[in-house]
Design a protein around this motif. Structure first.
Motif, PDB file in Angstrom:
ATOM      1  N   MET A  84      94.132 -48.320 -43.684  1.00 13.52           N
ATOM      2  CA  MET A  84      93.041 -47.462 -43.341  1.00 13.52           C
ATOM      3  C   MET A  84      92.324 -46.982 -44.598  1.00 13.52           C
ATOM      4  N   ALA A  85      93.043 -46.915 -45.709  1.00 11.62           N
ATOM      5  CA  ALA A  85      92.396 -46.503 -46.962  1.00 11.62           C
ATOM      6  C   ALA A  85      91.301 -47.483 -47.344  1.00 11.62           C
ATOM      7  N   VAL A  86      91.526 -48.768 -47.109  1.00 11.57           N
ATOM      8  CA  VAL A  86      90.502 -49.772 -47.446  1.00 11.57           C
ATOM      9  C   VAL A  86      89.303 -49.628 -46.519  1.00 11.57           C
ATOM     10  N   VAL A  87      89.557 -49.455 -45.229  1.00 11.80           N
ATOM     11  CA  VAL A  87      88.461 -49.317 -44.269  1.00 11.80           C
ATOM     12  C   VAL A  87      87.662 -48.057 -44.573  1.00 11.80           C
ATOM     13  N   ASP A  88      88.347 -46.965 -44.851  1.00  9.12           N
ATOM     14  CA  ASP A  88      87.680 -45.695 -45.119  1.00  9.12           C
ATOM     15  C   ASP A  88      86.987 -45.687 -46.479  1.00  9.12           C
ATOM     16  N   GLY A  89      87.555 -46.371 -47.452  1.00  9.83           N
ATOM     17  CA  GLY A  89      87.047 -46.271 -48.815  1.00  9.83           C
ATOM     18  C   GLY A  89      86.077 -47.351 -49.241  1.00  9.83           C
ATOM     19  N   ARG A  90      85.753 -48.276 -48.362  1.00  5.65           N
ATOM     20  CA  ARG A  90      84.878 -49.380 -48.741  1.00  5.65           C
ATOM     21  C   ARG A  90      83.639 -49.362 -47.860  1.00  5.65           C
ATOM     22  N   ALA A  91      82.577 -48.821 -48.386  1.00  2.00           N
ATOM     23  CA  ALA A  91      81.355 -48.640 -47.609  1.00  2.00           C
ATOM     24  C   ALA A  91      80.750 -49.957 -47.144  1.00  2.00           C
ATOM     25  N   THR A  92      81.012 -51.044 -47.858  1.00  6.04           N
ATOM     26  CA  THR A  92      80.408 -52.334 -47.524  1.00  6.04           C
ATOM     27  C   THR A  92      81.302 -53.211 -46.650  1.00  6.04           C
ATOM     28  N   SER A 141      94.305 -39.791 -38.034  1.00  5.36           N
ATOM     29  CA  SER A 141      93.927 -38.689 -38.932  1.00  5.36           C
ATOM     30  C   SER A 141      94.945 -38.501 -40.046  1.00  5.36           C
ATOM     31  N   GLY A 142      96.184 -38.912 -39.812  1.00  6.48           N
ATOM     32  CA  GLY A 142      97.210 -38.806 -40.840  1.00  6.48           C
ATOM     33  C   GLY A 142      97.032 -39.786 -41.978  1.00  6.48           C
ATOM     34  N   HIS A 143      96.144 -40.765 -41.796  1.00  9.66           N
ATOM     35  CA  HIS A 143      95.859 -41.728 -42.864  1.00  9.66           C
ATOM     36  C   HIS A 143      94.758 -41.230 -43.790  1.00  9.66           C
ATOM     37  N   LEU A 144      94.181 -40.095 -43.458  1.00 12.57           N
ATOM     38  CA  LEU A 144      93.163 -39.475 -44.301  1.00 12.57           C
ATOM     39  C   LEU A 144      93.768 -38.263 -44.989  1.00 12.57           C
ATOM     40  N   PRO A 145      93.250 -37.906 -46.171  1.00 11.81           N
ATOM     41  CA  PRO A 145      93.718 -36.663 -46.784  1.00 11.81           C
ATOM     42  C   PRO A 145      93.513 -35.485 -45.828  1.00 11.81           C
ATOM     43  N   GLY A 146      94.295 -34.450 -46.001  1.00 16.90           N
ATOM     44  CA  GLY A 146      94.307 -33.331 -45.072  1.00 16.90           C
ATOM     45  C   GLY A 146      93.182 -32.332 -45.199  1.00 16.90           C
ATOM     46  N   ASP A 147      92.384 -32.419 -46.266  1.00 18.39           N
ATOM     47  CA  ASP A 147      91.318 -31.432 -46.432  1.00 18.39           C
ATOM     48  C   ASP A 147      90.232 -31.636 -45.376  1.00 18.39           C
ATOM     49  N   ALA A 148      89.480 -30.592 -45.129  1.00 21.07           N
ATOM     50  CA  ALA A 148      88.477 -30.601 -44.055  1.00 21.07           C
ATOM     51  C   ALA A 148      87.420 -31.682 -44.252  1.00 21.07           C
ATOM     52  N   ALA A 149      86.971 -31.892 -45.475  1.00 20.08           N
ATOM     53  CA  ALA A 149      85.933 -32.894 -45.728  1.00 20.08           C
ATOM     54  C   ALA A 149      86.439 -34.298 -45.396  1.00 20.08           C
ATOM     55  N   SER A 150      87.667 -34.586 -45.766  1.00 17.92           N
ATOM     56  CA  SER A 150      88.237 -35.903 -45.468  1.00 17.92           C
ATOM     57  C   SER A 150      88.449 -36.081 -43.974  1.00 17.92           C
ATOM     58  N   GLN A 151      88.975 -35.054 -43.322  1.00 17.70           N
ATOM     59  CA  GLN A 151      89.207 -35.133 -41.886  1.00 17.70           C
ATOM     60  C   GLN A 151      87.896 -35.250 -41.109  1.00 17.70           C
ATOM     61  N   ALA A 152      86.818 -34.738 -41.676  1.00 16.26           N
ATOM     62  CA  ALA A 152      85.509 -34.844 -41.032  1.00 16.26           C
ATOM     63  C   ALA A 152      85.006 -36.285 -41.000  1.00 16.26           C
TER      64      ALA A 152
END
Length: 69
Positions: free
Chosen positions: A1-9, A43-54
């Motif tokens: 999920m980090a790759v999907v979330d972190g790669r805009a292209t 949601s557990g694959h994202l950092p816990g801060d509000a901006a990341s969870q958003a």
């Protein structure tokens, strides 16, 4: 999920790839999206801060688009 979330292209890269790869990705992500435990844990694959969870709705959108390739 980090790759999907972190790669805009990523979605564009998937769309530009071979039909075989697109079909494989669509099938695999489609199966994941049908799994309630996967959705619950996403949601557990994202950092816990509000901006990341958003970003969760955006991540879900990308996953759904990949599953529809």
């Amino acid at each position: 999920m980090a790759v999907v979330d972190g790669r805009a292209t990523l979605l564009e890269e998937c769309r530009a790839n071979t039909p075989e790869l697109r079909a494989y990705l669509a099938e695999r992500f489609g199966e994941l999206l049908k799994t309630p435990a996967f959705i619950d844990a996403l949601s557990g694959h994202l950092p816990g801060d509000a901006a990341s969870q958003a970003r969760l709705p955006d991540l879900m959108g990308v996953l759904k688009q990949i599953s529809a390739l």
